[in-house]
Motif scaffolding. Structure first.
Motif, PDB file in Angstrom:
ATOM      1  N   LYS A  32       8.586   7.025 -15.662  1.00 28.32           N
ATOM      2  CA  LYS A  32       8.196   6.981 -14.252  1.00 28.32           C
ATOM      3  C   LYS A  32       6.724   6.623 -14.144  1.00 28.32           C
ATOM      4  CE  LYS A  32      11.439  10.568 -12.848  1.00 28.32           C
ATOM      5  NZ  LYS A  32      11.584  11.899 -12.271  1.00 28.32           N
ATOM      6  N   ASN A  33       6.352   6.117 -12.972  1.00 26.57           N
ATOM      7  CA  ASN A  33       4.942   5.840 -12.733  1.00 26.57           C
ATOM      8  C   ASN A  33       4.144   7.130 -12.784  1.00 26.57           C
ATOM      9  OD1 ASN A  33       6.392   3.524 -10.950  1.00 26.57           O
ATOM     10  ND2 ASN A  33       4.484   2.812 -11.830  1.00 26.57           N
ATOM     11  N   LEU A  34       2.881   7.025 -13.177  1.00 27.24           N
ATOM     12  CA  LEU A  34       1.992   8.182 -13.192  1.00 27.24           C
ATOM     13  C   LEU A  34       1.906   8.781 -11.788  1.00 27.24           C
ATOM     14  CD1 LEU A  34      -1.059   6.854 -15.251  1.00 27.24           C
ATOM     15  CD2 LEU A  34       0.763   8.352 -16.042  1.00 27.24           C
ATOM     16  N   ASP A  35       1.633  10.077 -11.717  1.00 27.49           N
ATOM     17  CA  ASP A  35       1.461  10.722 -10.418  1.00 27.49           C
ATOM     18  C   ASP A  35       0.400   9.988  -9.617  1.00 27.49           C
ATOM     19  OD1 ASP A  35       3.313  12.659 -11.118  1.00 27.49           O
ATOM     20  OD2 ASP A  35       1.800  14.127 -11.718  1.00 27.49           O
ATOM     21  N   GLY A  36       0.754   9.642  -8.385  1.00 26.76           N
ATOM     22  CA  GLY A  36      -0.197   8.984  -7.498  1.00 26.76           C
ATOM     23  C   GLY A  36      -0.297   7.482  -7.661  1.00 26.76           C
ATOM     24  N   VAL A  37       0.384   6.916  -8.655  1.00 31.59           N
ATOM     25  CA  VAL A  37       0.331   5.466  -8.892  1.00 31.59           C
ATOM     26  C   VAL A  37       1.636   4.843  -8.386  1.00 31.59           C
ATOM     27  CG1 VAL A  37       0.136   3.642 -10.632  1.00 31.59           C
ATOM     28  CG2 VAL A  37      -1.176   5.755 -10.880  1.00 31.59           C
ATOM     29  N   LYS A  38       1.497   3.799  -7.600  1.00 34.67           N
ATOM     30  CA  LYS A  38       2.662   3.097  -7.062  1.00 34.67           C
ATOM     31  C   LYS A  38       2.803   1.738  -7.750  1.00 34.67           C
ATOM     32  CE  LYS A  38       1.908   5.109  -2.561  1.00 34.67           C
ATOM     33  NZ  LYS A  38       2.052   4.981  -1.151  1.00 34.67           N
ATOM     34  N   PRO A  39       4.027   1.255  -7.879  1.00 34.76           N
ATOM     35  CA  PRO A  39       4.169  -0.095  -8.446  1.00 34.76           C
ATOM     36  C   PRO A  39       3.666  -1.168  -7.471  1.00 34.76           C
ATOM     37  CG  PRO A  39       6.328   0.882  -7.989  1.00 34.76           C
ATOM     38  CD  PRO A  39       5.309   1.917  -7.683  1.00 34.76           C
ATOM     39  N   TYR A  40       3.926  -0.955  -6.182  1.00 35.73           N
ATOM     40  CA  TYR A  40       3.521  -1.933  -5.170  1.00 35.73           C
ATOM     41  C   TYR A  40       3.456  -1.267  -3.804  1.00 35.73           C
ATOM     42  CZ  TYR A  40       8.477  -2.165  -3.824  1.00 35.73           C
ATOM     43  OH  TYR A  40       9.747  -1.851  -3.415  1.00 35.73           O
ATOM     44  N   ILE A  41       2.853  -1.986  -2.877  1.00 31.33           N
ATOM     45  CA  ILE A  41       2.889  -1.594  -1.474  1.00 31.33           C
ATOM     46  C   ILE A  41       3.277  -2.820  -0.668  1.00 31.33           C
ATOM     47  CG2 ILE A  41       1.180   0.258  -1.670  1.00 31.33           C
ATOM     48  CD1 ILE A  41      -0.831  -1.724  -0.279  1.00 31.33           C
ATOM     49  N   ILE A  42       3.728  -2.599   0.531  1.00 26.84           N
ATOM     50  CA  ILE A  42       3.963  -3.685   1.479  1.00 26.84           C
ATOM     51  C   ILE A  42       3.105  -3.389   2.694  1.00 26.84           C
ATOM     52  CG2 ILE A  42       5.638  -4.844   2.964  1.00 26.84           C
ATOM     53  CD1 ILE A  42       7.732  -4.307   0.777  1.00 26.84           C
ATOM     54  N   LYS A  43       2.344  -4.369   3.093  1.00 24.27           N
ATOM     55  CA  LYS A  43       1.374  -4.173   4.164  1.00 24.27           C
ATOM     56  C   LYS A  43       1.437  -5.362   5.109  1.00 24.27           C
ATOM     57  CE  LYS A  43      -3.294  -2.757   4.846  1.00 24.27           C
ATOM     58  NZ  LYS A  43      -3.758  -1.435   4.791  1.00 24.27           N
ATOM     59  N   GLU A  44       1.370  -5.092   6.396  1.00 24.01           N
ATOM     60  CA  GLU A  44       1.306  -6.182   7.356  1.00 24.01           C
ATOM     61  C   GLU A  44      -0.155  -6.480   7.655  1.00 24.01           C
ATOM     62  OE1 GLU A  44       3.039  -7.463  11.659  1.00 24.01           O
ATOM     63  OE2 GLU A  44       4.347  -6.448  10.220  1.00 24.01           O
ATOM     64  N   LEU A  45      -0.548  -7.715   7.428  1.00 26.55           N
ATOM     65  CA  LEU A  45      -1.921  -8.154   7.648  1.00 26.55           C
ATOM     66  C   LEU A  45      -1.911  -9.369   8.566  1.00 26.55           C
ATOM     67  CD1 LEU A  45      -2.969  -7.972   3.886  1.00 26.55           C
ATOM     68  CD2 LEU A  45      -3.691  -6.375   5.671  1.00 26.55           C
ATOM     69  N   HIS A  46      -2.465  -9.226   9.730  1.00 26.64           N
ATOM     70  CA  HIS A  46      -2.531 -10.329  10.698  1.00 26.64           C
ATOM     71  C   HIS A  46      -1.148 -10.922  10.980  1.00 26.64           C
ATOM     72  CE1 HIS A  46      -6.845 -10.025  10.211  1.00 26.64           C
ATOM     73  NE2 HIS A  46      -6.696 -10.172   8.911  1.00 26.64           N
ATOM     74  N   GLY A  47      -0.153 -10.056  11.088  1.00 25.23           N
ATOM     75  CA  GLY A  47       1.203 -10.502  11.386  1.00 25.23           C
ATOM     76  C   GLY A  47       1.977 -11.041  10.199  1.00 25.23           C
ATOM     77  N   VAL A  48       1.394 -10.956   9.007  1.00 21.48           N
ATOM     78  CA  VAL A  48       2.046 -11.449   7.788  1.00 21.48           C
ATOM     79  C   VAL A  48       2.420 -10.245   6.931  1.00 21.48           C
ATOM     80  CG1 VAL A  48       1.758 -12.846   5.703  1.00 21.48           C
ATOM     81  CG2 VAL A  48       0.696 -13.586   7.849  1.00 21.48           C
ATOM     82  N   LYS A  49       3.676 -10.188   6.522  1.00 20.49           N
ATOM     83  CA  LYS A  49       4.153  -9.094   5.679  1.00 20.49           C
ATOM     84  C   LYS A  49       3.878  -9.446   4.213  1.00 20.49           C
ATOM     85  CE  LYS A  49       8.259  -6.166   5.385  1.00 20.49           C
ATOM     86  NZ  LYS A  49       9.660  -6.039   5.795  1.00 20.49           N
ATOM     87  N   VAL A  50       2.990  -8.652   3.588  1.00 27.49           N
ATOM     88  CA  VAL A  50       2.508  -8.957   2.239  1.00 27.49           C
ATOM     89  C   VAL A  50       2.923  -7.862   1.265  1.00 27.49           C
ATOM     90  CG1 VAL A  50       0.463  -9.438   0.820  1.00 27.49           C
ATOM     91  CG2 VAL A  50       0.495 -10.118   3.243  1.00 27.49           C
ATOM     92  N   GLY A  51       3.580  -8.250   0.191  1.00 30.95           N
ATOM     93  CA  GLY A  51       3.872  -7.333  -0.900  1.00 30.95           C
ATOM     94  C   GLY A  51       2.758  -7.449  -1.927  1.00 30.95           C
ATOM     95  N   ILE A  52       2.159  -6.313  -2.279  1.00 33.67           N
ATOM     96  CA  ILE A  52       1.058  -6.298  -3.237  1.00 33.67           C
ATOM     97  C   ILE A  52       1.508  -5.500  -4.451  1.00 33.67           C
ATOM     98  CG2 ILE A  52      -1.363  -5.726  -3.629  1.00 33.67           C
ATOM     99  CD1 ILE A  52      -1.698  -5.737  -0.527  1.00 33.67           C
ATOM    100  N   LEU A  53       1.624  -6.174  -5.584  1.00 34.41           N
ATOM    101  CA  LEU A  53       2.127  -5.609  -6.830  1.00 34.41           C
ATOM    102  C   LEU A  53       0.973  -5.475  -7.822  1.00 34.41           C
ATOM    103  CD1 LEU A  53       4.529  -4.939  -8.813  1.00 34.41           C
ATOM    104  CD2 LEU A  53       4.655  -7.412  -9.240  1.00 34.41           C
ATOM    105  N   GLY A  54       0.887  -4.328  -8.497  1.00 33.04           N
ATOM    106  CA  GLY A  54      -0.173  -4.118  -9.475  1.00 33.04           C
ATOM    107  C   GLY A  54       0.343  -4.191 -10.898  1.00 33.04           C
ATOM    108  N   LEU A  55      -0.359  -4.935 -11.760  1.00 37.24           N
ATOM    109  CA  LEU A  55       0.007  -5.078 -13.170  1.00 37.24           C
ATOM    110  C   LEU A  55      -1.240  -5.033 -14.041  1.00 37.24           C
ATOM    111  CD1 LEU A  55       2.526  -8.034 -12.787  1.00 37.24           C
ATOM    112  CD2 LEU A  55       3.123  -5.682 -13.385  1.00 37.24           C
TER     113      LEU A  55
END
Length: 170
Positions: A43-66
């Motif tokens: 599992k991911n470390l406590d408090g660490v997410k694989p990704y987030i999805i955020k709406e920025l200026h009307g654009v739905k953006v998936g942000i993935l960390g590697l």
């Protein structure tokens, strides 16, 4: 500065997992690391997410960390006890598919793997629109394009700030 998310880098492990978890617990923004998992549960470390999805200026953006999967070669083994670093490309394939199924307009990878690994990732994994990279301290003045993925990186030590403007159609 107004960060939307951050990706863990190899130096976040310099003081051990306990200190890292304490720091993450105080973070005011999402901390990402899709391919950083516990050895025991996977599992991911406590408090660490694989990704987030955020709406920025009307654009739905998936942000993935590697992060580079060779971190164990760069860090004192006692500082990463109980953690393993999964293959970047395999992890990216899994999560890019999952993110795309959530009807996002854009997939951005925050990478701490270096410019050559970013190019390799872009050539191996379809569906990544932008890779914002770090680790190799490379300054990329004009975005590189690999397999329809733009790759950017703004040097190191805060000497520069990167700025990328995207014009989206449809």
């Amino acid at each position: 500065i107004g960060y939307d998310a951050v990706e863990l880098g190899n130096h976040e492990f310099d003081w051990g997992v306990k200190n890292l978890k304490e720091t993450i617990s105080k973070a005011q923004i999402p901390v990402l690391g899709a391919n950083i998992v516990t050895e025991a549960e996977g599992k991911n470390l406590d408090g660490v997410k694989p990704y987030i999805i955020k709406e920025l200026h009307g654009v739905k953006v998936g942000i993935l960390g590697l992060i580079a999967d060779d971190v164990p070669e760069q860090v004192d083994p006692k500082n990463i006890e109980g953690i393993k670093f999964l293959n970047m490309a395999t992890t990216a394939e899994k999560y890019v598919k999952e993110i795309r199924e959530k009807d996002v307009d854009l997939v951005v990878v925050l990478s701490h793997a270096g410019d050559k690994n970013d190019e390799k990732l872009a050539s191996q994994v379809n569906g990544i629109d932008v890779i914002v990279g770090g680790h190799s301290h490379t300054t990329i003045d004009k975005p590189r394009k690999v397999n329809n993925t733009l790759i950017v990186q703004a040097g190191n030590q805060g000497k520069q700030v990167g700025h990328l403007t995207l014009d989206l159609e449809d």
